[in-house]
Design a protein around this motif. Structure first.
Motif, PDB file in Angstrom:
ATOM      1  N   ARG A 141      -3.899  -6.280  -8.613  1.00 54.77           N
ATOM      2  CA  ARG A 141      -4.006  -7.205  -7.487  1.00 54.77           C
ATOM      3  C   ARG A 141      -5.041  -6.703  -6.476  1.00 54.77           C
ATOM      4  O   ARG A 141      -5.840  -7.477  -5.951  1.00 54.77           O
ATOM      5  N   ALA A 142      -5.043  -5.390  -6.228  1.00 49.21           N
ATOM      6  CA  ALA A 142      -6.011  -4.824  -5.290  1.00 49.21           C
ATOM      7  C   ALA A 142      -7.437  -4.966  -5.808  1.00 49.21           C
ATOM      8  O   ALA A 142      -8.363  -5.293  -5.055  1.00 49.21           O
ATOM      9  N   LEU A 143      -7.637  -4.718  -7.105  1.00 45.85           N
ATOM     10  CA  LEU A 143      -8.966  -4.877  -7.687  1.00 45.85           C
ATOM     11  C   LEU A 143      -9.417  -6.334  -7.630  1.00 45.85           C
ATOM     12  O   LEU A 143     -10.575  -6.629  -7.293  1.00 45.85           O
ATOM     13  N   GLY A 144      -8.522  -7.242  -7.980  1.00 46.30           N
ATOM     14  CA  GLY A 144      -8.871  -8.656  -7.944  1.00 46.30           C
ATOM     15  C   GLY A 144      -9.267  -9.114  -6.559  1.00 46.30           C
ATOM     16  O   GLY A 144     -10.221  -9.895  -6.393  1.00 46.30           O
ATOM     17  N   GLU A 145      -8.544  -8.614  -5.545  1.00 45.97           N
ATOM     18  CA  GLU A 145      -8.870  -8.986  -4.168  1.00 45.97           C
ATOM     19  C   GLU A 145     -10.222  -8.409  -3.752  1.00 45.97           C
ATOM     20  O   GLU A 145     -11.024  -9.079  -3.090  1.00 45.97           O
ATOM     21  N   ALA A 146     -10.492  -7.157  -4.160  1.00 48.04           N
ATOM     22  CA  ALA A 146     -11.761  -6.528  -3.789  1.00 48.04           C
ATOM     23  C   ALA A 146     -12.943  -7.226  -4.450  1.00 48.04           C
ATOM     24  O   ALA A 146     -14.026  -7.336  -3.856  1.00 48.04           O
ATOM     25  N   LEU A 147     -12.759  -7.712  -5.680  1.00 46.82           N
ATOM     26  CA  LEU A 147     -13.853  -8.350  -6.407  1.00 46.82           C
ATOM     27  C   LEU A 147     -14.100  -9.784  -5.955  1.00 46.82           C
ATOM     28  O   LEU A 147     -14.993 -10.454  -6.492  1.00 46.82           O
ATOM     29  N   ARG A 148     -13.335 -10.273  -4.991  1.00 46.94           N
ATOM     30  CA  ARG A 148     -13.626 -11.571  -4.403  1.00 46.94           C
ATOM     31  C   ARG A 148     -14.828 -11.503  -3.463  1.00 46.94           C
ATOM     32  O   ARG A 148     -15.366 -12.532  -3.066  1.00 46.94           O
ATOM     33  N   ARG A 149     -15.229 -10.283  -3.106  1.00 47.03           N
ATOM     34  CA  ARG A 149     -16.404 -10.118  -2.254  1.00 47.03           C
ATOM     35  C   ARG A 149     -17.667 -10.122  -3.119  1.00 47.03           C
ATOM     36  O   ARG A 149     -17.690  -9.503  -4.183  1.00 47.03           O
ATOM     37  N   PRO A 150     -18.724 -10.795  -2.683  1.00 52.49           N
ATOM     38  CA  PRO A 150     -19.984 -10.720  -3.432  1.00 52.49           C
ATOM     39  C   PRO A 150     -20.507  -9.283  -3.465  1.00 52.49           C
ATOM     40  O   PRO A 150     -20.497  -8.587  -2.446  1.00 52.49           O
ATOM     41  N   GLY A 151     -20.929  -8.840  -4.600  1.00 53.87           N
ATOM     42  CA  GLY A 151     -21.455  -7.488  -4.792  1.00 53.87           C
ATOM     43  C   GLY A 151     -21.710  -7.271  -6.265  1.00 53.87           C
ATOM     44  O   GLY A 151     -21.721  -8.218  -7.059  1.00 53.87           O
ATOM     45  N   VAL A 152     -21.934  -6.027  -6.660  1.00 54.93           N
ATOM     46  CA  VAL A 152     -22.184  -5.725  -8.063  1.00 54.93           C
ATOM     47  C   VAL A 152     -21.499  -4.411  -8.419  1.00 54.93           C
ATOM     48  O   VAL A 152     -21.643  -3.414  -7.707  1.00 54.93           O
ATOM     49  N   LEU A 153     -20.753  -4.419  -9.511  1.00 55.19           N
ATOM     50  CA  LEU A 153     -20.116  -3.217 -10.048  1.00 55.19           C
ATOM     51  C   LEU A 153     -20.958  -2.725 -11.216  1.00 55.19           C
ATOM     52  O   LEU A 153     -21.175  -3.455 -12.182  1.00 55.19           O
ATOM     53  N   PHE A 154     -21.423  -1.478 -11.125  1.00 51.39           N
ATOM     54  CA  PHE A 154     -22.317  -0.901 -12.131  1.00 51.39           C
ATOM     55  C   PHE A 154     -21.581   0.178 -12.906  1.00 51.39           C
ATOM     56  O   PHE A 154     -21.059   1.130 -12.320  1.00 51.39           O
ATOM     57  N   LEU A 155     -21.526   0.028 -14.236  1.00 55.02           N
ATOM     58  CA  LEU A 155     -20.917   1.018 -15.115  1.00 55.02           C
ATOM     59  C   LEU A 155     -21.981   1.531 -16.069  1.00 55.02           C
ATOM     60  O   LEU A 155     -22.419   0.805 -16.975  1.00 55.02           O
TER      61      LEU A 155
END
Length: 424
Positions: A279-293
């Protein structure tokens, strides 16, 4: 009739005209049958028939379709790919290469059509707070070694004093590269804005803007991480970048902890509590940005499917960027995620024709080197590999400092290449 067996417009029109010119006339049933065979609407078939009766058997071509000449394309690159900025210049009378100024929508369509056809913007940089490519390279050379927090993709790896108490790997006083960076072990090395790097910048920018999933892959050492790091560095400051560290053969708890840490969440208390963490990850990913792996080839198909589930959440506004050697083969084993990847981009080897020029921009030690000698080293040792050339540069730099006026010639390059051993 299957999609592959649909009738073409020409066949439909000829058969209806044959009926129309015979003893009977074309009825609505004739038109409906041919519409089903062609996979179009009844209204479309009637329109085809009306145009054929007027002598137009083929589709009407678009007249006066606007195209961008080389001058306008260079102007678009000069404003960082901003079509609206180019349109403002054209309406202000800054361009005389086109007859009349098209609308902004027409200009957008022309640019997208050229990009889909393979035309490349040599400088794919956001225009906000950006500088020219040459000035950018000079500033990087002048800055020498940057702090890890600044996230520059290439760092000067001159030996640094051991960190003092309390200055850890990621501390304020640490002079080592960030975990997402690349150590080149040669003072004065700098980012070179090659066409290959510019292509990655464009791909990453599009993926982030579309809030999609992108995959950057290629052989080990071709410069994938360098190019992606530069692309992320060139994003507007308002776009947050989250870099997650992928462990070797991670499990789901380790993967979850890495994502929580990258997003600045409480990794210690949430990583082993699946539902609150998700739930915390889903809420954080509602913000525009980019996750780089980076090194995403280490992820198993179940972990890739976990990422897919996070990005399937309604309201997800972040982009996901996966990078690594062989990551495309790993994603292929996760069909659900593979079908959601918006952009696939393979980073090629260094351009053979511009190799000597690229190396001279990469480090001053290569200025004046004979292109034939550079070509010999590439054909026998480096084979277009960026990481191998970084190693050769390090040894050439060290050998050239042994005395005054040491010439970077074939003999010195042979010594440098010999230091790489049997597995360069």
């Amino acid at each position: 009739m299957g999609e592959g067996g649909r009738l073409a417009r020409g066949v439909v029109v000829r058969r209806l005209l044959a009926v129309d010119q015979g003893p009977g006339s074309v009825s609505s049933l004739h038109v409906r049958v041919m519409a089903e065979a062609a996979g179009v609407t009844v209204r479309t078939v009637w329109r085809w028939l009306s145009e054929a009766r007027e002598g137009r058997l083929g589709p009407a071509g678009r007249q006066d379709r606007f195209t961008l000449g080389d001058g306008l394309w260079a102007g678009l690159a000069g404003v960082g790919g901003n079509v609206a900025a180019l349109h403002r210049r054209m309406t202000a009378g800054g361009s005389s290469s086109a007859v009349g100024v098209p609308s902004l929508g027409t200009l957008h369509r022309a640019v997208q059509r050229d990009l889909r056809a393979g035309r490349v913007l040599e400088v794919a940089r956001p225009s906000r707070n950006r500088v020219e490519a040459g000035r950018y390279d000079r500033v990087l050379a002048e800055l020498k070694l940057e702090r890890a927090a600044e996230g520059l993709p290439v760092v000067d790896a001159a030996p640094a004093a051991p960190p003092g108490p309390g200055a850890g790997e990621d501390g304020e006083e640490s002079t080592g590269p960030s975990r997402g960076g690349v150590r080149l072990f040669v003072p004065g090395a700098r980012v070179v804005s090659t066409a290959e790097v510019a292509a990655v910048v464009e791909v990453v920018g599009h993926t982030v803007a579309a809030r999609g999933i992108g995959c950057v892959f290629g052989e080990p050492g071709v410069g994938k991480t360098v190019a992606v790091q530069q692309a992320l560095h060139l994003l507007p400051d308002r776009v947050p970048v989250w870099r997650a560290v992928v462990a070797v053969k991670p499990g789901l708890p380790q993967m979850r902890a890495s994502l929580l840490e990258a997003l600045g969440l409480a990794a210690g208390s949430l990583s082993h509590r699946a539902q609150p963490a998700d739930r915390a990850l889903g809420e954080a990913l509602r913000r525009p940005g980019v996750l780089f792996l980076d090194d995403a080839q280490r992820l198993s198909p179940p972990l890739l499917d976990y990422l897919r589930l996070l990005w399937d959440e309604p309201g997800t506004a972040a982009a996901l960027l996966l990078c690594g050697a062989g990551v495309e083969r790993v994603i292929a084993r996760a069909p659900a995620l593979r079908s959601r990847v918006l952009t696939w981009h393979q980073v090629p080897e260094l351009d053979q024709e511009r190799l000597a020029e690229t190396l001279a921009m990469f480090h001053d030690v290569w200025e004046g080197a004979e292109p034939a000698d550079v070509g010999w080293a590439d054909a026998t040792v480096a084979r277009g590999n960026f990481r191998t050339w970084a190693k050769i540069t390090s040894h050439v730099y060290a050998l050239s400092k042994r005395g005054r006026d040491v010439q970077v010639d074939r003999a010195l390059m042979e010594q440098a290449c010999a230091r790489l051993g049997p597995y360069p």
